[in-house]
Motif scaffolding. Structure first.
Motif, PDB file in Angstrom:
ATOM      1  N   VAL A 165       0.722  -1.274   0.103  1.00 28.61           N
ATOM      2  CA  VAL A 165       0.093  -0.024   0.041  1.00 28.61           C
ATOM      3  C   VAL A 165       0.817   1.208   0.097  1.00 28.61           C
ATOM      4  O   VAL A 165       0.662   2.150  -0.851  1.00 28.61           O
TER       5      VAL A 165
ATOM      6  N   LYS B  99       2.088   2.194  -3.135  1.00 28.77           N
ATOM      7  CA  LYS B  99       1.304   2.756  -4.085  1.00 28.77           C
ATOM      8  C   LYS B  99       1.057   4.131  -3.934  1.00 28.77           C
ATOM      9  O   LYS B  99       0.931   5.084  -4.592  1.00 28.77           O
ATOM     10  N   ILE B 100       0.635   4.383  -2.560  1.00 25.71           N
ATOM     11  CA  ILE B 100       0.040   5.761  -2.311  1.00 25.71           C
ATOM     12  C   ILE B 100       0.855   6.459  -1.384  1.00 25.71           C
ATOM     13  O   ILE B 100       0.567   7.462  -0.964  1.00 25.71           O
TER      14      ILE B 100
ATOM     15  N   TYR C 175       1.028   8.140   3.091  1.00 30.13           N
ATOM     16  CA  TYR C 175      -0.321   9.233   3.417  1.00 30.13           C
ATOM     17  C   TYR C 175      -1.184   8.421   4.392  1.00 30.13           C
ATOM     18  O   TYR C 175      -2.136   7.943   3.955  1.00 30.13           O
TER      19      TYR C 175
ATOM     20  N   ILE D 250      -7.806   1.969   3.091  1.00 29.52           N
ATOM     21  CA  ILE D 250      -6.712   2.820   2.958  1.00 29.52           C
ATOM     22  C   ILE D 250      -7.453   4.356   3.406  1.00 29.52           C
ATOM     23  O   ILE D 250      -8.531   4.398   3.055  1.00 29.52           O
TER      24      ILE D 250
ATOM     25  N   LYS E 143      -8.786   8.166   3.305  1.00 30.34           N
ATOM     26  CA  LYS E 143      -8.910   9.059   2.056  1.00 30.34           C
ATOM     27  C   LYS E 143      -9.398  10.488   2.724  1.00 30.34           C
ATOM     28  O   LYS E 143     -10.199  10.170   3.530  1.00 30.34           O
TER      29      LYS E 143
ATOM     30  N   SER F 268      -6.389  13.331  -6.503  1.00 27.83           N
ATOM     31  CA  SER F 268      -5.691  11.873  -6.385  1.00 27.83           C
ATOM     32  C   SER F 268      -6.777  10.730  -5.849  1.00 27.83           C
ATOM     33  O   SER F 268      -7.219  10.881  -4.805  1.00 27.83           O
ATOM     34  N   LYS F 269      -7.362   9.927  -6.722  1.00 24.61           N
ATOM     35  CA  LYS F 269      -7.991   8.840  -6.396  1.00 24.61           C
ATOM     36  C   LYS F 269      -7.752   8.144  -4.894  1.00 24.61           C
ATOM     37  O   LYS F 269      -8.608   7.539  -4.268  1.00 24.61           O
ATOM     38  N   TRP F 270      -6.271   8.319  -4.689  1.00 29.22           N
ATOM     39  CA  TRP F 270      -5.841   7.262  -3.785  1.00 29.22           C
ATOM     40  C   TRP F 270      -5.789   8.031  -2.565  1.00 29.22           C
ATOM     41  O   TRP F 270      -5.714   7.702  -1.382  1.00 29.22           O
ATOM     42  N   HIS F 271      -5.781   9.513  -2.602  1.00 29.69           N
ATOM     43  CA  HIS F 271      -5.734  10.438  -1.497  1.00 29.69           C
ATOM     44  C   HIS F 271      -6.941  10.889  -0.767  1.00 29.69           C
ATOM     45  O   HIS F 271      -7.282  11.581   0.006  1.00 29.69           O
TER      46      HIS F 271
ATOM     47  N   THR G 288     -10.100  -1.675  -0.427  1.00 34.16           N
ATOM     48  CA  THR G 288      -9.404  -1.543  -1.703  1.00 34.16           C
ATOM     49  C   THR G 288      -8.852  -2.906  -1.927  1.00 34.16           C
ATOM     50  O   THR G 288      -8.929  -3.908  -0.959  1.00 34.16           O
TER      51      THR G 288
ATOM     52  N   LEU H 164      -4.591  -1.953  -6.426  1.00 33.63           N
ATOM     53  CA  LEU H 164      -3.250  -1.494  -6.143  1.00 33.63           C
ATOM     54  C   LEU H 164      -2.360  -1.480  -7.372  1.00 33.63           C
ATOM     55  O   LEU H 164      -1.305  -0.517  -7.285  1.00 33.63           O
TER      56      LEU H 164
END
Length: 442
Positions: free
Chosen positions: A35, A38-39, A42, A60, A62, A70-73, A97, A102
């Motif tokens: 993880v 990838k992100i 954060y 994760i 967000k 950012s779709k991950w944050h 997720t 990922l």
């Protein structure tokens, strides 16, 4: 992918002997690493692993935002409502997720971290499993040969039997059964390496415990072992039970017990002797099969002189000195073996030297050298046990006064005369030594 990942991890864990609880933690850390790959760092993801069910849950963090950069944050308010009741801007929401989501790089990172963590866990398992088995006999099978060293499978781990720790007559092929002592655990490049030995004296001692019930039960104690691996050994045994013959019990009926141990050691001849707290008796037992006529002990030199019949000298020494060498190793004494005729000649020389020493002592410490003493005084002092100048110099005045029936003042004068005499003789000796050293330097 998650089910397959958990299945592979479970199989690897069983192969390496890892518990499921340990494996779950290892897998969890690997997923966390994926993880982060990838992100980034954060927030901290929440990862739950259930090896038995083959499930991995990944959440994760967000932030609820109006604009999604950012779709991950970040996550929109409408999307956040799926995971939190009445979310507000700026709230942190834990969103599920998967490894597939990922991406491939994260999955590779998870796999690499998993292998690394399993290896770390395996290292710890080896330490915990074997650190208390150092000095014990392990059983295994030969896997392969590397640089003349045997790699031995001992269950969930591998061990090394170096050539130097093998008996000269040892020959093992792949798949052969091996018994050896766990000599030590070394750390090589951060990894524990189990080192085996079949030549160490402790290996023979442990074989006695395994093959002889009285030794295992503590009725017979193995006090010492000395070996020339694969050739010959001496083992000292002892029992506090007077009804037990420790030597006979270890040898067994018709030698059956000792022969089974000898076969394990490639025919190594084993002399079993009785231990004794008396060092002279112990040495006499250890030098067998030779007969000992007499011994002289020199404690300052940690040496025992052993005299044997002329025709048994070679028996006492043994082939290439092996018998006396093993006896010395076993007893901890330096052994000087002499045949009877040789000792008789040495004894004559020693007697002459001893007589000369007595003569020199008498000449130096004779009470007649003290001028203040009469012949009658000398006789009285000798009768009182004060028979030389050194004793007189260290006597108290009451002893001297009583022996000679004189006053304390007269006794003090006599004692001081003895001290003055010794002081002058010591000075003469030191001058003589200095003169000899000067002459040698010239």
């Amino acid at each position: 992918m998650i089910r397959e990942f958990a299945k592979v991890a479970d199989e690897l864990g069983r192969e390496k002997g890892l518990s499921r609880s340990m494996l779950s933690e290892v897998l969890r850390e690997a997923i966390v690493t994926a993880v982060h790959k990838k992100i980034g760092k954060y927030g901290e993801p929440e990862v739950t692993v259930d090896i038995e069910k083959g499930t991995i849950k990944i959440l994760i963090p967000k932030e609820v935002s109006e604009e999604i950069d950012s779709k991950w944050h970040e996550i929109s308010i409408e999307e956040a409502k799926k995971y939190k009741e009445n979310p507000q801007l700026g709230d942190i929401v834990m969103v599920p997720t998967t490894l597939e989501a990922l991406g491939r790089q994260a999955a590779i990172a998870a796999k690499n971290k998993l292998l690394e963590k399993i290896r770390d866990a395996e290292r710890q398992v080896i330490y915990e499993q074997f650190q208390n088995k150092v000095g014990e006999i392990l059983n295994g099978t030969v896997l392969k040969t590397e640089r003349d060293n045997l790699v031995v499978n001992i269950g969930k781990a591998e061990a090394i039997l170096p050539k130097r720790e093998s008996i000269p007559a040892d020959f093992f092929g792949r798949g052969d059964y091996v018994r050896a002592l766990l000599l030590e655990i070394r750390v090589v490049k951060g990894w524990p390496q189990l080192i085996l030995s079949r030549t160490h004296p402790e290996f023979l001692k442990k074989l006695f415990e395994m093959e002889i019930p009285e030794v295992y039960e503590g009725i017979i104690d193995v006090k010492g072992v000395a070996r020339e691996p694969g050739d010959r050994a001496k083992v000292a045994v002892y029992s506090t039970n007077s009804n037990i013959d420790p030597v006979g019990a270890c040898i067994g009926l018709k030698g059956v017990r000792i022969n089974s141990i000898s076969q394990e050691l490639r025919g190594e001849k084993i002399d079993v002797i009785e231990w004794s707290p008396d060092p002279v008796k112990y040495v006499c037992n250890a030098i067998s099969p030779a007969q000992v006529l007499l011994t002289n002990i020199f404690e300052d030199e940690e040496t025992i002189e052993v005299v044997v019949p002329d025709d048994e000298l070679s028996l006492a020494i043994g082939k290439k000195g092996q018998n006396v060498k093993l006896a010395a190793m076993l007893t901890g004494w330096r052994l000087d073996v002499l045949k009877e005729s040789e000792y008789n000649e040495i004894r004559k020389v020693r007697l002459i030297e001893q007589e000369q020493e007595f003569k020199e002592f008498d000449e130096l410490y004779n009470l007649e050298h003290i001028d203040v003493l009469t012949d009658e005084m000398v006789r009285r002092l000798v009768d009182a046990g004060i028979d030389d100048v050194e004793k007189l110099s260290t006597s108290n005045l009451e002893e001297v006064a009583a022996a000679l029936e004189i006053s304390d003042e007269e006794a003090i004068n006599i004692i001081n005369s003895a001290i003055d005499y010794l002081t002058s003789k010591l000075a003469e000796l030191q001058d003589d030594d200095f003169t000899e050293e000067s002459e040698e330097e010239e």
